[in-house]
Design a protein around this motif. Sequence first.
Motif, PDB file in Angstrom:
ATOM      1  N   LEU A 161       0.826  -1.213   0.000  1.00 44.83           N
ATOM      2  CA  LEU A 161       0.000   0.000   0.000  1.00 44.83           C
ATOM      3  C   LEU A 161       0.859   1.261   0.000  1.00 44.83           C
ATOM      4  CD1 LEU A 161      -3.147  -0.444   2.262  1.00 44.83           C
ATOM      5  CD2 LEU A 161      -3.046   0.382  -0.088  1.00 44.83           C
ATOM      6  N   TRP A 162       1.926   1.244   0.776  1.00 48.55           N
ATOM      7  CA  TRP A 162       2.816   2.406   0.795  1.00 48.55           C
ATOM      8  C   TRP A 162       3.435   2.629  -0.589  1.00 48.55           C
ATOM      9  CZ3 TRP A 162       8.194   2.579   0.107  1.00 48.55           C
ATOM     10  CH2 TRP A 162       8.753   3.838   0.298  1.00 48.55           C
ATOM     11  N   LEU A 163       3.881   1.558  -1.241  1.00 54.70           N
ATOM     12  CA  LEU A 163       4.487   1.689  -2.567  1.00 54.70           C
ATOM     13  C   LEU A 163       3.501   2.274  -3.580  1.00 54.70           C
ATOM     14  CD1 LEU A 163       6.447  -1.688  -2.791  1.00 54.70           C
ATOM     15  CD2 LEU A 163       7.454   0.605  -2.721  1.00 54.70           C
ATOM     16  N   VAL A 164       2.243   1.861  -3.478  1.00 54.64           N
ATOM     17  CA  VAL A 164       1.228   2.306  -4.437  1.00 54.64           C
ATOM     18  C   VAL A 164       0.782   3.741  -4.163  1.00 54.64           C
ATOM     19  CG1 VAL A 164      -1.161   1.914  -5.194  1.00 54.64           C
ATOM     20  CG2 VAL A 164       0.396  -0.015  -4.948  1.00 54.64           C
ATOM     21  N   LEU A 165       0.577   4.063  -2.885  1.00 51.66           N
ATOM     22  CA  LEU A 165      -0.003   5.365  -2.552  1.00 51.66           C
ATOM     23  C   LEU A 165       1.032   6.426  -2.194  1.00 51.66           C
ATOM     24  CD1 LEU A 165      -3.057   4.133  -0.464  1.00 51.66           C
ATOM     25  CD2 LEU A 165      -2.989   4.805  -2.886  1.00 51.66           C
ATOM     26  N   GLY A 166       2.195   6.011  -1.705  1.00 51.25           N
ATOM     27  CA  GLY A 166       3.229   6.971  -1.326  1.00 51.25           C
ATOM     28  C   GLY A 166       4.046   7.391  -2.536  1.00 51.25           C
ATOM     29  N   PRO A 167       5.160   6.706  -2.754  1.00 56.64           N
ATOM     30  CA  PRO A 167       6.028   7.106  -3.861  1.00 56.64           C
ATOM     31  C   PRO A 167       5.502   6.691  -5.243  1.00 56.64           C
ATOM     32  CG  PRO A 167       6.944   5.190  -2.766  1.00 56.64           C
ATOM     33  CD  PRO A 167       5.750   5.622  -1.955  1.00 56.64           C
ATOM     34  N   GLN A 168       4.397   5.960  -5.269  1.00 53.75           N
ATOM     35  CA  GLN A 168       3.841   5.416  -6.510  1.00 53.75           C
ATOM     36  C   GLN A 168       4.907   4.650  -7.291  1.00 53.75           C
ATOM     37  OE1 GLN A 168       1.477   8.272  -8.682  1.00 53.75           O
ATOM     38  NE2 GLN A 168       0.147   8.603  -6.938  1.00 53.75           N
ATOM     39  N   GLY A 216      -5.778   0.689  -3.473  1.00 49.48           N
ATOM     40  CA  GLY A 216      -4.776   1.366  -4.294  1.00 49.48           C
ATOM     41  C   GLY A 216      -5.274   1.665  -5.697  1.00 49.48           C
ATOM     42  N   LEU A 217      -5.941   0.687  -6.317  1.00 50.81           N
ATOM     43  CA  LEU A 217      -6.438   0.875  -7.683  1.00 50.81           C
ATOM     44  C   LEU A 217      -7.547   1.927  -7.747  1.00 50.81           C
ATOM     45  CD1 LEU A 217      -6.509  -2.841  -8.906  1.00 50.81           C
ATOM     46  CD2 LEU A 217      -5.010  -1.038  -9.759  1.00 50.81           C
ATOM     47  N   VAL A 218      -8.412   1.945  -6.742  1.00 54.15           N
ATOM     48  CA  VAL A 218      -9.493   2.947  -6.725  1.00 54.15           C
ATOM     49  C   VAL A 218      -8.927   4.342  -6.471  1.00 54.15           C
ATOM     50  CG1 VAL A 218     -11.510   3.760  -5.422  1.00 54.15           C
ATOM     51  CG2 VAL A 218     -11.368   1.380  -6.135  1.00 54.15           C
ATOM     52  N   LEU A 219      -8.061   4.473  -5.466  1.00 57.08           N
ATOM     53  CA  LEU A 219      -7.511   5.792  -5.150  1.00 57.08           C
ATOM     54  C   LEU A 219      -6.647   6.350  -6.278  1.00 57.08           C
ATOM     55  CD1 LEU A 219      -6.704   5.452  -1.340  1.00 57.08           C
ATOM     56  CD2 LEU A 219      -8.609   6.663  -2.435  1.00 57.08           C
ATOM     57  N   ARG A 220      -6.034   5.469  -7.030  1.00 56.42           N
ATOM     58  CA  ARG A 220      -5.238   5.904  -8.185  1.00 56.42           C
ATOM     59  C   ARG A 220      -6.098   6.032  -9.449  1.00 56.42           C
ATOM     60  NH1 ARG A 220       0.212   4.050  -8.016  1.00 56.42           N
ATOM     61  NH2 ARG A 220       0.278   4.742 -10.175  1.00 56.42           N
ATOM     62  N   GLU A 221      -7.393   5.756  -9.316  1.00 52.63           N
ATOM     63  CA  GLU A 221      -8.363   5.858 -10.412  1.00 52.63           C
ATOM     64  C   GLU A 221      -8.048   4.925 -11.582  1.00 52.63           C
ATOM     65  OE1 GLU A 221      -8.750  10.038 -11.332  1.00 52.63           O
ATOM     66  OE2 GLU A 221      -9.748  10.433  -9.418  1.00 52.63           O
ATOM     67  N   TRP A 240     -14.914   2.572  -8.570  1.00 49.79           N
ATOM     68  CA  TRP A 240     -15.210   2.207  -7.183  1.00 49.79           C
ATOM     69  C   TRP A 240     -16.201   1.055  -7.093  1.00 49.79           C
ATOM     70  CZ3 TRP A 240     -20.237   2.509  -5.822  1.00 49.79           C
ATOM     71  CH2 TRP A 240     -21.059   3.300  -6.605  1.00 49.79           C
ATOM     72  N   TRP A 241     -17.152   0.961  -8.065  1.00 51.15           N
ATOM     73  CA  TRP A 241     -18.174  -0.087  -7.997  1.00 51.15           C
ATOM     74  C   TRP A 241     -17.565  -1.484  -8.087  1.00 51.15           C
ATOM     75  CZ3 TRP A 241     -18.203  -3.217 -12.163  1.00 51.15           C
ATOM     76  CH2 TRP A 241     -17.779  -2.698 -13.383  1.00 51.15           C
ATOM     77  N   LEU A 242     -16.456  -1.634  -8.822  1.00 52.00           N
ATOM     78  CA  LEU A 242     -15.816  -2.952  -8.896  1.00 52.00           C
ATOM     79  C   LEU A 242     -15.240  -3.322  -7.533  1.00 52.00           C
ATOM     80  CD1 LEU A 242     -14.874  -5.441 -10.467  1.00 52.00           C
ATOM     81  CD2 LEU A 242     -12.818  -4.164 -11.081  1.00 52.00           C
ATOM     82  N   ALA A 243     -14.606  -2.368  -6.884  1.00 52.20           N
ATOM     83  CA  ALA A 243     -14.051  -2.639  -5.552  1.00 52.20           C
ATOM     84  C   ALA A 243     -15.165  -3.005  -4.577  1.00 52.20           C
ATOM     85  CB  ALA A 243     -13.271  -1.427  -5.054  1.00 52.20           C
TER      86      ALA A 243
END
Length: 188
Positions: A27-34, A85-90, A94-97
């Motif tokens: 999660l940090w890799l996806v949302l922090g430094p991407q 991560g996938l939703v927040l990064r668009e 959201w409906w799939l999640a």
Amino acid sequence: MESAEDRIFTLPNLLSFLRLLGVPVFLWLVLGPQADGWAILLLIAAGISDWLDGKLARAWNQTSRLGRLIDPLADRLYIFATLVGLVLREVIPWWLALLVVGRDVFLLFTVPILRRHGYGPALPVHFLGKAATACLMYAFPLLFLASHQGWYAEITGIFGWAFAIWGTGLYWWAGVLYVVQVRQLIRG
């Protein structure tokens, strides 16, 4: 003397624990430094270790109660973390999640019923559930790759969405079969 079912310190359990520790890192890799490359590699490693811990547990007769609890827990946490991560990064809607998470929320209602009738918190996972999880674990790295601008984006998007749709469908089908299994157990 400790029975085989009560063992904690086994290689399959260690692999599951390492997978659990990887969830916040992912999660940090996806949302922090991407750092998507590292996140994808961690997701692939989690998928391989998921397959490997089950294979080793059966081959070396190291199945345990703890393993049957933490292995699916690690799977669910990776699925949840990846969806977040996938939703927040668009990358996905959201409906799939909500559809994927909704299945697990739906199954939470079976836990008190099972306990009331003297069964553990979960029944054994069947092949359909494993196939659904495998599809979702293939879908997520592919969808991450598809979100980038590269020659591979279109093809990984096609395969990623195919695995996501099949995985979600199988995930719900496995959930319905699980409820049927619980119902049959209670009637018996």
